[in-house]
Design a protein around this motif. Structure first.
Motif, PDB file in Angstrom:
ATOM      1  N   PRO A  94      18.851 -17.544  -7.402  1.00  9.11           N
ATOM      2  CA  PRO A  94      20.238 -17.834  -7.071  1.00  9.11           C
ATOM      3  C   PRO A  94      20.470 -17.820  -5.560  1.00  9.11           C
ATOM      4  CG  PRO A  94      20.019 -15.550  -7.722  1.00  9.11           C
ATOM      5  CD  PRO A  94      18.663 -16.198  -7.904  1.00  9.11           C
ATOM      6  N   ARG A  95      21.667 -18.208  -5.154  1.00  9.82           N
ATOM      7  CA  ARG A  95      22.029 -18.198  -3.736  1.00  9.82           C
ATOM      8  C   ARG A  95      22.414 -16.764  -3.357  1.00  9.82           C
ATOM      9  NH1 ARG A  95      23.984 -22.152   0.149  1.00  9.82           N
ATOM     10  NH2 ARG A  95      25.409 -21.105   1.545  1.00  9.82           N
ATOM     11  N   THR A  96      21.398 -15.948  -3.181  1.00 10.41           N
ATOM     12  CA  THR A  96      21.557 -14.503  -2.985  1.00 10.41           C
ATOM     13  C   THR A  96      22.504 -14.182  -1.837  1.00 10.41           C
ATOM     14  OG1 THR A  96      19.303 -14.240  -3.799  1.00 10.41           O
ATOM     15  CG2 THR A  96      20.282 -12.346  -2.702  1.00 10.41           C
ATOM     16  N   GLN A  97      22.403 -14.929  -0.739  1.00 12.44           N
ATOM     17  CA  GLN A  97      23.197 -14.613   0.452  1.00 12.44           C
ATOM     18  C   GLN A  97      24.703 -14.645   0.190  1.00 12.44           C
ATOM     19  OE1 GLN A  97      23.356 -17.440   3.674  1.00 12.44           O
ATOM     20  NE2 GLN A  97      22.641 -19.087   2.342  1.00 12.44           N
ATOM     21  N   SER A  98      25.144 -15.352  -0.824  1.00 11.74           N
ATOM     22  CA  SER A  98      26.575 -15.452  -1.116  1.00 11.74           C
ATOM     23  C   SER A  98      27.125 -14.222  -1.837  1.00 11.74           C
ATOM     24  CB  SER A  98      26.861 -16.696  -1.965  1.00 11.74           C
ATOM     25  OG  SER A  98      26.518 -17.856  -1.255  1.00 11.74           O
ATOM     26  N   PHE A  99      26.232 -13.323  -2.268  1.00  9.96           N
ATOM     27  CA  PHE A  99      26.678 -12.166  -3.063  1.00  9.96           C
ATOM     28  C   PHE A  99      26.077 -10.854  -2.558  1.00  9.96           C
ATOM     29  CE2 PHE A  99      26.527 -16.032  -5.603  1.00  9.96           C
ATOM     30  CZ  PHE A  99      27.831 -16.106  -6.049  1.00  9.96           C
ATOM     31  N   CYS A 100      25.803 -10.744  -1.263  1.00  9.51           N
ATOM     32  CA  CYS A 100      25.207  -9.523  -0.708  1.00  9.51           C
ATOM     33  C   CYS A 100      26.039  -8.294  -1.082  1.00  9.51           C
ATOM     34  CB  CYS A 100      25.127  -9.602   0.814  1.00  9.51           C
ATOM     35  SG  CYS A 100      23.843 -10.698   1.437  1.00  9.51           S
ATOM     36  N   GLY A 101      25.359  -7.272  -1.574  1.00 11.59           N
ATOM     37  CA  GLY A 101      26.003  -6.003  -1.870  1.00 11.59           C
ATOM     38  C   GLY A 101      26.644  -5.924  -3.246  1.00 11.59           C
ATOM     39  N   GLU A 102      26.743  -7.033  -3.950  1.00 18.21           N
ATOM     40  CA  GLU A 102      27.293  -7.018  -5.303  1.00 18.21           C
ATOM     41  C   GLU A 102      26.427  -6.085  -6.166  1.00 18.21           C
ATOM     42  OE1 GLU A 102      28.646 -10.680  -7.914  1.00 18.21           O
ATOM     43  OE2 GLU A 102      26.460 -10.486  -7.863  1.00 18.21           O
ATOM     44  N   ALA A 103      27.041  -5.272  -7.009  1.00 15.01           N
ATOM     45  CA  ALA A 103      26.285  -4.310  -7.804  1.00 15.01           C
ATOM     46  C   ALA A 103      26.648  -4.388  -9.278  1.00 15.01           C
ATOM     47  CB  ALA A 103      26.548  -2.891  -7.296  1.00 15.01           C
ATOM     48  N   THR A 104      25.644  -4.216 -10.124  1.00 10.02           N
ATOM     49  CA  THR A 104      25.813  -4.118 -11.566  1.00 10.02           C
ATOM     50  C   THR A 104      25.129  -2.832 -12.006  1.00 10.02           C
ATOM     51  OG1 THR A 104      25.777  -6.512 -11.752  1.00 10.02           O
ATOM     52  CG2 THR A 104      25.419  -5.272 -13.772  1.00 10.02           C
ATOM     53  N   ARG A 111      21.990  -1.822  -9.717  1.00  7.25           N
ATOM     54  CA  ARG A 111      21.113  -2.802  -9.062  1.00  7.25           C
ATOM     55  C   ARG A 111      22.000  -3.698  -8.226  1.00  7.25           C
ATOM     56  NH1 ARG A 111      17.318   0.069  -8.970  1.00  7.25           N
ATOM     57  NH2 ARG A 111      16.670   0.853 -10.987  1.00  7.25           N
ATOM     58  N   THR A 112      21.554  -4.054  -7.052  1.00 14.17           N
ATOM     59  CA  THR A 112      22.350  -4.887  -6.166  1.00 14.17           C
ATOM     60  C   THR A 112      21.646  -6.205  -5.874  1.00 14.17           C
ATOM     61  OG1 THR A 112      21.364  -3.857  -4.227  1.00 14.17           O
ATOM     62  CG2 THR A 112      23.438  -2.921  -5.015  1.00 14.17           C
ATOM     63  N   ASN A 113      22.456  -7.186  -5.548  1.00 13.28           N
ATOM     64  CA  ASN A 113      22.028  -8.516  -5.105  1.00 13.28           C
ATOM     65  C   ASN A 113      21.423  -9.344  -6.239  1.00 13.28           C
ATOM     66  OD1 ASN A 113      22.810  -7.840  -2.490  1.00 13.28           O
ATOM     67  ND2 ASN A 113      20.804  -6.932  -2.084  1.00 13.28           N
ATOM     68  N   ARG A 114      21.871 -10.574  -6.313  1.00 15.20           N
ATOM     69  CA  ARG A 114      21.361 -11.513  -7.318  1.00 15.20           C
ATOM     70  C   ARG A 114      19.964 -11.957  -6.895  1.00 15.20           C
ATOM     71  NH1 ARG A 114      26.662 -15.068  -9.124  1.00 15.20           N
ATOM     72  NH2 ARG A 114      28.028 -13.257  -9.236  1.00 15.20           N
ATOM     73  N   VAL A 115      18.975 -11.640  -7.707  1.00 12.11           N
ATOM     74  CA  VAL A 115      17.592 -11.942  -7.356  1.00 12.11           C
ATOM     75  C   VAL A 115      16.908 -12.921  -8.302  1.00 12.11           C
ATOM     76  CG1 VAL A 115      17.263  -9.785  -6.079  1.00 12.11           C
ATOM     77  CG2 VAL A 115      16.707  -9.886  -8.523  1.00 12.11           C
ATOM     78  N   VAL A 116      17.524 -13.193  -9.457  1.00 14.11           N
ATOM     79  CA  VAL A 116      16.921 -14.153 -10.383  1.00 14.11           C
ATOM     80  C   VAL A 116      18.030 -14.772 -11.244  1.00 14.11           C
ATOM     81  CG1 VAL A 116      16.401 -12.449 -12.199  1.00 14.11           C
ATOM     82  CG2 VAL A 116      14.992 -14.512 -11.999  1.00 14.11           C
ATOM     83  N   ASP A 117      17.904 -16.071 -11.475  1.00 11.19           N
ATOM     84  CA  ASP A 117      18.775 -16.785 -12.415  1.00 11.19           C
ATOM     85  C   ASP A 117      17.960 -17.073 -13.662  1.00 11.19           C
ATOM     86  OD1 ASP A 117      21.217 -17.076 -11.108  1.00 11.19           O
ATOM     87  OD2 ASP A 117      20.727 -19.030 -10.277  1.00 11.19           O
ATOM     88  N   LEU A 118      18.557 -16.877 -14.821  1.00 10.45           N
ATOM     89  CA  LEU A 118      17.881 -17.158 -16.087  1.00 10.45           C
ATOM     90  C   LEU A 118      18.589 -18.299 -16.807  1.00 10.45           C
ATOM     91  CD1 LEU A 118      17.498 -13.470 -17.345  1.00 10.45           C
ATOM     92  CD2 LEU A 118      15.835 -14.828 -16.047  1.00 10.45           C
ATOM     93  N   THR A 119      17.837 -19.109 -17.529  1.00  8.74           N
ATOM     94  CA  THR A 119      18.474 -20.121 -18.366  1.00  8.74           C
ATOM     95  C   THR A 119      19.267 -19.404 -19.450  1.00  8.74           C
ATOM     96  OG1 THR A 119      16.537 -20.203 -19.782  1.00  8.74           O
ATOM     97  CG2 THR A 119      16.648 -21.841 -17.975  1.00  8.74           C
ATOM     98  N   PRO A 120      20.231 -20.103 -20.079  1.00 10.18           N
ATOM     99  CA  PRO A 120      20.996 -19.446 -21.157  1.00 10.18           C
ATOM    100  C   PRO A 120      20.098 -18.894 -22.262  1.00 10.18           C
ATOM    101  CG  PRO A 120      22.075 -21.471 -20.488  1.00 10.18           C
ATOM    102  CD  PRO A 120      20.740 -21.436 -19.770  1.00 10.18           C
ATOM    103  N   ALA A 121      19.028 -19.598 -22.602  1.00 11.53           N
ATOM    104  CA  ALA A 121      18.120 -19.103 -23.651  1.00 11.53           C
ATOM    105  C   ALA A 121      17.490 -17.773 -23.236  1.00 11.53           C
ATOM    106  CB  ALA A 121      17.034 -20.134 -23.938  1.00 11.53           C
ATOM    107  N   ALA A 122      17.014 -17.681 -22.004  1.00  7.90           N
ATOM    108  CA  ALA A 122      16.368 -16.458 -21.524  1.00  7.90           C
ATOM    109  C   ALA A 122      17.375 -15.319 -21.375  1.00  7.90           C
ATOM    110  CB  ALA A 122      15.662 -16.725 -20.193  1.00  7.90           C
TER     111      ALA A 122
END
Length: 140
Positions: A94-104, A111-122
């Motif tokens: 994903p476009r990680t830089q657009s979501f710096c510091g976001e946490a789940t 965990r912080t920062n979007r590091v992987v995008d998954l298809t809907p199936a995955a």
């Protein structure tokens, strides 16, 4: 497809659409590798190539992720439930830089920062699409 068990990274997972229409997705292109399909267990990695890196820029969030190529296999584990899915890299993101510091978070661990995008199936193999974000560990 052999799925690894060597720890690689941790962060947030999101989902995206690619390829032929599937579920909530319309028709999209097949991604940077030309193979991405929403109905298959596939993923997008920020450092798939230098061109991807220049768009996603995870380093701006402190994530200096290793480069992996189209067709590389990763095992994604939901931090909360322990559910896993084996995915093949098929796009950059994903476009990680657009979501710096976001946490789940779950169970007090975030965990912080979007590091992987998954298809809907995955994504739906390890969590609900309606959640939008999952804290995950990534193995190869």
């Amino acid at each position: 497809m052999a799925c690894g068990s060597t720890y690689l990274w941790a962060g947030e997972a999101t989902w995206f659409c690619c390829g032929n229409a599937w579920g909530s997705c319309g028709s999209e292109n097949t991604g940077a590798c030309g193979t991405c399909q929403s109905s298959k267990n596939m993923a997008a990695w920020p450092n798939l190539s230098s061109a991807c890196w220049n768009i996603t820029r995870p380093d701006l969030c402190g994530e200096n992720m290793p480069r992996r190529a189209c067709g590389s296999v990763m095992n994604i584990r939901h931090q909360c439930s322990g559910a896993t899915v084996c995915v093949t890299l098929a796009d950059c993101g994903p476009r990680t830089q657009s979501f710096c510091g976001e946490a789940t978070c779950c169970s007090g661990t975030c965990r912080t920062n979007r590091v992987v995008d998954l298809t809907p199936a995955a994504y739906s193999a390890i969590g609900s699409l309606s959640s939008g974000l999952l804290p995950v560990y990534i193995y190869e």
